[in-house]
Enzyme design. Structure first.
Site, PDB file in Angstrom:
ATOM      1  N   HIS A 380      45.813  39.177  44.828  1.00 45.40           N
ATOM      2  CA  HIS A 380      44.846  38.255  44.230  1.00 45.40           C
ATOM      3  C   HIS A 380      45.057  36.818  44.705  1.00 45.40           C
ATOM      4  O   HIS A 380      44.210  35.944  44.474  1.00 45.40           O
ATOM      5  CB  HIS A 380      44.966  38.317  42.701  1.00 45.40           C
ATOM      6  CG  HIS A 380      43.673  38.114  41.992  1.00 45.40           C
ATOM      7  ND1 HIS A 380      42.600  37.447  42.558  1.00 45.40           N
ATOM      8  CD2 HIS A 380      43.259  38.470  40.745  1.00 45.40           C
ATOM      9  CE1 HIS A 380      41.600  37.414  41.699  1.00 45.40           C
ATOM     10  NE2 HIS A 380      41.968  38.029  40.599  1.00 45.40           N
ATOM     11  N   ASP A 384      39.653  37.547  46.070  1.00 43.23           N
ATOM     12  CA  ASP A 384      39.077  37.402  44.735  1.00 43.23           C
ATOM     13  C   ASP A 384      38.491  38.724  44.265  1.00 43.23           C
ATOM     14  O   ASP A 384      38.199  39.620  45.064  1.00 43.23           O
ATOM     15  CB  ASP A 384      37.976  36.336  44.745  1.00 43.23           C
ATOM     16  CG  ASP A 384      38.527  34.946  45.039  1.00 43.23           C
ATOM     17  OD1 ASP A 384      39.691  34.694  44.680  1.00 43.23           O
ATOM     18  OD2 ASP A 384      37.796  34.122  45.625  1.00 43.23           O
TER      19      ASP A 384
END
Length: 409
Positions: A380, A384
């Site tokens: 992450h 995204d």
């Protein structure tokens, strides 16, 4: 006497673990005949004899760590098998006298020159099953014996079970005692454990899921599999479709194919797809280079070759370096759903699972379709949620409508 040294094992690899001695002191050896098997971080490597002669002293034990260039044994130079005959002559009557009591390890050695043709995984299978390799017909290249041949031979000899039944050994287990066995982790397993834990400690890892209707891909495979195999000499599987679909989705969502290097993001204009393959010593992940340039047939041939050589223990070190994205198919083992772990320095891994008939709604009607869960684990820090979901949707659309792969949609 000639020294047997640990060969160069590959870039940045400075040591290995002695996994198995393939020759014992006094055995005849030929020039370049394997006499030991080493376990590195990724593959098994055979150590050849530098000369023809007789196996001398073994200077290290199985399980010891040895450095590149270290001397692990000696070989007495001489006339090869002829020179070894006098040394082994006193031992010759013993195997004749013991007859069927010879163990599988002895059976491997008694094959003489044929023993050199056995890969480490095959030798291990012989030792575990007790199958005499000289009685098994090999199905590998040039008639070589494979691990599957040994396993099949072991399963096909039920007559051995009654002979073993009268043995009193099982009675010992009725004492109620609890037993434990400690086995040293292989170097490969240690490396896998270290790298996976590092990935968890470093990456901000998250997994997102989707499911895919496999109806159209199954129909295409059923329709063309015979023609495909006849033309290309390889079976048409599902991985060819998934790799092509992943390559297409990676092009549209480049961050999934990128990696983090310090404070920089490295984007790749190529797709080197790592595919997880099961091997006797553990999971290995060879890389399909430039998958974006390969046809489905080229992908299937490459994966098939990786799978076969993984079982034989003949994959090369350079074949498992430098991937940009990983696909792991747990469905072949029956997995319904999982959260795969990233293979550093990559930023994402796709998990495939088993195909299962499930009720779904199509055009307002409940119908049964062959469905598969997809799982994308990603870092992450770089990817995204929107990009991860978009990647999975693109993959899902391509698999549910394979025509998209042909017209580049």
């Amino acid at each position: 006497m000639a020294d047997v040294k640990v060969p160069v094992l590959g870039e940045s690899i400075t040591e290995a673990t002695l996994g198995e001695w393939l020759k014992k002191p006094g055995d005849a050896v030929k020039l370049d005949e394997p006499i030991a098997s080493l376990e590195t971080d990724k593959v098994s490597v055979e150590v050849p004899s530098p000369v023809a002669g007789v196996m001398g002293d073994q200077l290290v034990k199985v399980g010891d760590t040895v450095a590149v260039g270290a001397v692990i044994a000696t070989v007495g130079e001489g006339g090869g098998a002829a020179a070894a005959a006098p040394a082994s002559a006193p031992a010759a009557p013993a195997p004749v006298a013991t007859g069927e009591q010879a163990g599988p390890g002895e059976q491997v050695r008694e094959r003489g020159a044929d023993a050199a043709a056995l890969s480490p995984s095959v030798r291990r299978a012989v030792l575990e099953t007790g199958v005499d390799p000289s009685t098994v017909q090999g199905t590998g290249k040039d008639g070589r014996l494979t691990k599957d041949d040994v396993v099949a031979a072991a399963a096909a000899k039920p007559a051995a079970a009654p002979a073993a039944a009268p043995a009193p050994a099982p009675a010992a287990s009725t004492s109620g005692g609890r037993k434990e066995e400690r086995v040293r982790m292989t170097r490969l397993r240690q490396t896998v454990a270290k790298r996976l834990k590092e990935a968890q400690n470093t990456a901000a890892m998250l997994t997102t899921f989707n499911d895919v209707d496999m109806t159209e891909v199954i129909a295409a495979r059923t329709k063309y599999k015979d023609l495909f195999e006849k033309k290309h000499g390889v079976r048409l599987g599902f991985m060819g479709f998934f790799v092509k679909a992943a390559v297409q989705a990676l092009r549209d969502i480049p961050s999934v194919n990128a990696s983090i290097d310090g404070e920089e993001i490295v984007y790749h204009d190529y797709a080197d797809i790592s595919v997880a393959v099961s091997a006797p010593q553990g999971l290995v992940v060879p890389v399909i280079r430039d998958a974006q340039s390969l046809s489905v047939a080229g992908i299937e041939k490459t994966i098939g070759d990786f799978g076969k050589r993984a079982k034989d223990g003949t994959l090369k070190m350079e074949e498992m370096k430098g991937g940009t994205f990983t696909i792991s198919n747990g469905g072949v083992f029956g997995s319904l759903m999982s959260t795969p772990i990233i293979n550093p320095p990559q930023s994402a891994v796709l998990g495939l699972h088993r195909i299962e008939d499930r009720p779904v709604v199509r055009d307002g009607q409940i119908v049964v379709r062959p469905m598969m869960y997809l799982a994308l684990s990603y870092d992450h820090r770089l990817i995204d949620g929107r990009e991860a979901v978009t990647f999975l949707v693109a993959l899902k659309n391509a698999i549910e409508d394979p025509t998209r792969l042909l017209i580049d949609l």
